[in-house]
Design an enzyme around this catalytic site. Structure first.
Site, PDB file in Angstrom:
ATOM      1  N   ASP A 239     -50.409 -41.532   8.843  1.00 37.99           N
ATOM      2  CA  ASP A 239     -50.815 -42.758   8.151  1.00 37.99           C
ATOM      3  C   ASP A 239     -50.824 -42.483   6.650  1.00 37.99           C
ATOM      4  OD1 ASP A 239     -52.012 -45.029   7.127  1.00 37.99           O
ATOM      5  OD2 ASP A 239     -53.772 -44.959   8.435  1.00 37.99           O
TER       6      ASP A 239
ATOM      7  N   HIS B   1     -49.826 -45.992   9.967  1.00 36.38           N
ATOM      8  CA  HIS B   1     -51.062 -46.760   9.946  1.00 36.38           C
ATOM      9  C   HIS B   1     -51.264 -47.530  11.257  1.00 36.38           C
ATOM     10  CE1 HIS B   1     -54.463 -48.682   8.144  1.00 36.38           C
ATOM     11  NE2 HIS B   1     -53.946 -49.887   8.260  1.00 36.38           N
TER      12      HIS B   1
ATOM     13  N   SER C  65     -58.543 -50.189  10.144  1.00 33.60           N
ATOM     14  CA  SER C  65     -58.055 -50.618   8.830  1.00 33.60           C
ATOM     15  C   SER C  65     -59.108 -51.494   8.148  1.00 33.60           C
ATOM     16  CB  SER C  65     -56.718 -51.354   9.007  1.00 33.60           C
ATOM     17  OG  SER C  65     -56.083 -51.555   7.772  1.00 33.60           O
TER      18      SER C  65
END
Lengths: 377, 377
Positions: free
Chosen positions: B321, B354, B156
């Site tokens: 995600d 995610h 991320s």
């Protein structure tokens, strides 16, 4: 140039119902008022009436305008759909828009006086369900002398009401138009609603729902609720196309003012809504959304739940709607087909996400017009 | 049974840097501290060091545990990845985790004393960028005597830092592992961040960011920010599978207490986070996310922006995600390939959205292990 397809200047009317209404929660509402508007003329056979149900933040003002000086600014929320020669043609149909119970646009709701206390209901206004809304709308149907609606229709939460009409009184709705809707909320849908509710309820100006008495408004919470809601109404693609990473000042300013235009847009939407809507009504409407689940009493079997329905159905979804994706409409369509019902289904390509149902995309309006033309009066 | 693959009991260290750091915003930070942990042993050639960069709410505690009485409860956030015989094998690599500048776990941040005033920085702590974080990490690299990292990696926002390392100092990172990341935020990503920021900044306990001095915490705002964030970390499918419409009490209770389990889960996540994290740090981190856009200075041409990179790349994304969808990783991969760089790309099937980058899905860990094994020391 005058818009000859508009239903023109309209004014809301109020219907008062003195009999108590027993709600699904078991609570009892001792009489209530509904505010509504009508467009077109009820025919002699009383067979051409169409009820339009509103979504989360909508109301009874579906078409026409309220202020001749500002026809566009005061136009109804589905004005592109309802009028002379429009898909819901007022030369042919008698159209009724109603503000739901619990609303904040004139129908009895949290801002109304509680006869038991003489003060606004506030947090004491009972929680409502789609079933309750339909029950209240049924009273209005009786009052207007409409035994059977040619059609009941709506988008999103409005579509849930249309579906519920075909279950609550299968003989009283010949057609249902269920647009951008779902047979129940997903966990993610509920999660977004819960964020909105927590935003409102944790606002110090909420006063446990009795903010009217304190001369206060949980403005911050309502603004946040609308901002997060708004993200789910638009598609990611549309946001990218409309705003992308467009900067307010052409460069990064490294502060918490608006850097990206999307921030400005969201703040503006939130502020506008916080000025115009009531937080308690918003809470009630999100809970009604959460509770809607006709299959619940049937062990989750939607086809069994819809077995009572007799209406003809028009179901539509939009390709970029991620709040109620096309798959959610497929669930409705499959359950209706399992019951051998007549179903027209349109999956419309439109970039505008959930809010697509409010637009006049040609393919969408053509499909609606074709279906509505086919309704025998 | 003792976990022989764990790096065991670990303790953070602090590095103090007295030289001022000029930030991308133009602001200057007059010296700062970084808290970090290390696992494994730096080899004689100093060629086996791997820097792990953390995401929005992470910190330096990547692996091992802090309390021998509670090894699981105090385990690092990527403990499943880092250890003896694990994909990032501490028998082979010397691993460094660092709390970023502006953090709330020991590195200099908004809670630290501002030498100019003798009071906590609060809102006066400068806004930071991914570039600034990498610049600060570079100081730490110098301090540790690491001229070149065998790899820099992260998920991320951590992946953005890994990518930035290959641009800021192409000679100092031989490999970059960019996981569940994106080359820049979309309008929708920024929109969710903006809701989080407004939630915090409109909390009356925020005091314009100087809440420490008031003995206050914008707890409500931080809780809301985390709740909305959390929805974007999970996939809709996973939420449906894990919670669906599961009721807390088996039936609808028609009140604002927990009706659906997903409400309880979200509230709990929000409360937990509000107790543990600092609101100013959260604001700074969301802004760093918004600003990251290496292609900005290249007219939006990502391939041109990445032309400086020389590293080998491992890029991974996860099918469910929707915060940083696989398409966002494709953008990175294509831009790298246009520059003729070596890129391994894995698109992992995982239901966890995610947050998949934190799990030890076999296919994912196998791909990581294979790539890391291939790094010549």
């Amino acid at each position: 140039m005058r818009d000859t397809s508009s239903v023109g200047l309209v004014a809301p009317q109020t219907a008062r119902f003195d009999d108590a209404l027993v709600l699904k929660s078991g609570d009892v509402l001792p009489g209530f008022e509904l505010v509504y508007e009508t467009y077109g003329t009820l025919n002699a056979a009383r067979s051409n009436a169409v009820l339009v149900c509103h979504a989360l933040s909508g109301n009874h003002h579906v078409a026409g305008f309220h202020d001749p000086a500002h026809p566009q600014k005061t136009a109804g929320w589905w004005d592109n759909l309802v009028g002379v020669g429009k898909p819901l043609d007022t030369d042919r149909f008698f159209v009724v828009g109603v503000n739901n119970l619990g609303g904040c646009h004139g129908s009895t709701g949290p801002r109304s006086l509680n006869p038991a206390t003489g003060k606004p209901y506030g947090a004491d206004f009972p929680l409502l369900t789609v079933e309750d809304w339909v029950a209240a709308q049924m009273r209005l149907s009786d009052r207007l002398g409409i035994a059977t609606w040619a059609a009941v229709m709506g988008g999103s939460l409005g579509g849930m009401q249309a579906l519920q009409w075909t279950l609550a009184c299968p003989e009283r709705a010949r057609h249902a138009l269920v647009i951008a809707s779902a047979p129940k909320l997903s966990a993610q849908n509920i999660a977004f609603n819960e964020v909105a509710r927590q935003a409102i309820r944790s606002d110090p100006e909420f006063y446990g729902g009795h903010y009217y008495e304190h001369g206060a408004t949980p403005r911050r919470g309502l603004k946040l609720a609308r901002m997060v809601g708004h993200i789910t109404y638009l598609s990611g693609d549309q946001m990218a196309e409309k705003f992308g990473r467009q900067l307010r000042h052409g460069q990064h300013r490294f502060n918490y003012e608006v850097e990206f235009e999307i921030e400005s847009y969201l703040r503006h939407q939130g502020d506008k809504f916080a000025d115009a809507f009531d937080a308690n009504t918003y809470l009630i409407a999100t809970k009604a959304l959460d509770y809607f689940d006709p299959a619940f009493a049937y062990g989750g079997n939607l086809a069994a739940a819809l077995a009572r329905a007799k209406a003809g159905f028009f179901v539509a979804s939009f390709t970029t709607d991620w709040r109620f994706a096309p798959e959610r409409s497929h669930e409705i369509v499959h359950a209706l087909l399992q019951n051998g019902l007549n179903v027209s289904y349109a999956e419309i390509e439109c970039a505008a996400g959930h809010d697509s149902f409010l637009l006049d995309t040609p393919h969408y309006h053509q499909a609606l017009a074709a279906y509505l033309k086919g309704i025998v009066l």
